[in-house]
Write an enzyme that holds these catalytic residues in place. Sequence first.
Site, PDB file in Angstrom:
ATOM      1  N   HIS A 196      -5.833   0.108  -8.240  1.00  0.00           N
ATOM      2  CA  HIS A 196      -6.877  -0.451  -7.383  1.00  0.00           C
ATOM      3  C   HIS A 196      -6.294  -1.333  -6.280  1.00  0.00           C
ATOM      4  CE1 HIS A 196     -11.006  -1.499  -6.487  1.00  0.00           C
ATOM      5  NE2 HIS A 196     -10.745  -2.795  -6.590  1.00  0.00           N
ATOM      6  N   CYS A 200     -11.251   2.486  -2.575  1.00  0.00           N
ATOM      7  CA  CYS A 200     -10.898   1.067  -2.527  1.00  0.00           C
ATOM      8  C   CYS A 200      -9.868   0.734  -1.451  1.00  0.00           C
ATOM      9  CB  CYS A 200     -10.433   0.574  -3.894  1.00  0.00           C
ATOM     10  SG  CYS A 200      -8.942   1.374  -4.532  1.00  0.00           S
ATOM     11  N   ASP A 242     -14.710   2.851  -6.393  1.00  0.00           N
ATOM     12  CA  ASP A 242     -15.360   4.161  -6.297  1.00  0.00           C
ATOM     13  C   ASP A 242     -14.421   5.235  -5.758  1.00  0.00           C
ATOM     14  OD1 ASP A 242     -15.120   3.266  -3.721  1.00  0.00           O
ATOM     15  OD2 ASP A 242     -17.177   3.740  -3.117  1.00  0.00           O
TER      16      ASP A 242
END
Length: 224
Positions: free
Chosen positions: A202, A96, A93
């Site tokens: 990520h 991370c 979102d």
Amino acid sequence: MSEKNDPCQSSSPSVSGSFQDTDDDISIPNISSGTSLSEDNKLGRRLSHLSSIPHTPRINGAIPDSDDATFNHDRLSERLKKYGLAELQIEGDGNCQFRAIADQLFRNPEYHKHVRKQVIKQLKNSRKLYEEYVPMSYSGYLKKMKKSGEWGDHLTLQAAADRFEIKICVVTSFKDTCFIEIVPREKHPSRELWLSFWSEVHYNSLYGVDDLPTRTLKKKHWLF
């Protein structure tokens, strides 16, 4: 997948406070549940033979295209498998990095707002340590990074290490950089955190395959 020159195959030889000041609507526990540097460190032993490169704080680079992202993800997955590491999947979102750090510090990714707040406080209070790495208005950078959902970068990792007095160990998907250690600039770390970094995409929280906790995510995490 196999690479001839994967750097993972080359070899070489107390948190100070509870940080209770928070705007979160949850109670922040004292940081006491993580891995102490004096304890038997399973993850550290698994990668103890690897060389880590000197960490240079920087802001985020360009997001890789689909082909590069796929290759990077495969490279990271192979490295984690090789060393018996497993990722706790963190929500994708935009928070991370902060969620992954919160999971390692507090065993709860939902404390990410508190982690971000402390990082911003560190960046603001020690501007001279960080502003040379920001190729834009520093006040503008702080304003942007303060927002929930703004991606953390290698500068916020350094600020987190400095603020919480921790060593952050990052297993990456970079072709030429397998392993990065980020240590506090002014104090000896009393804790060690482990993250994975899918290059410019990520962060996840790392555990040994036998120690991976089971947690239910409220939102989608990054899966490829």
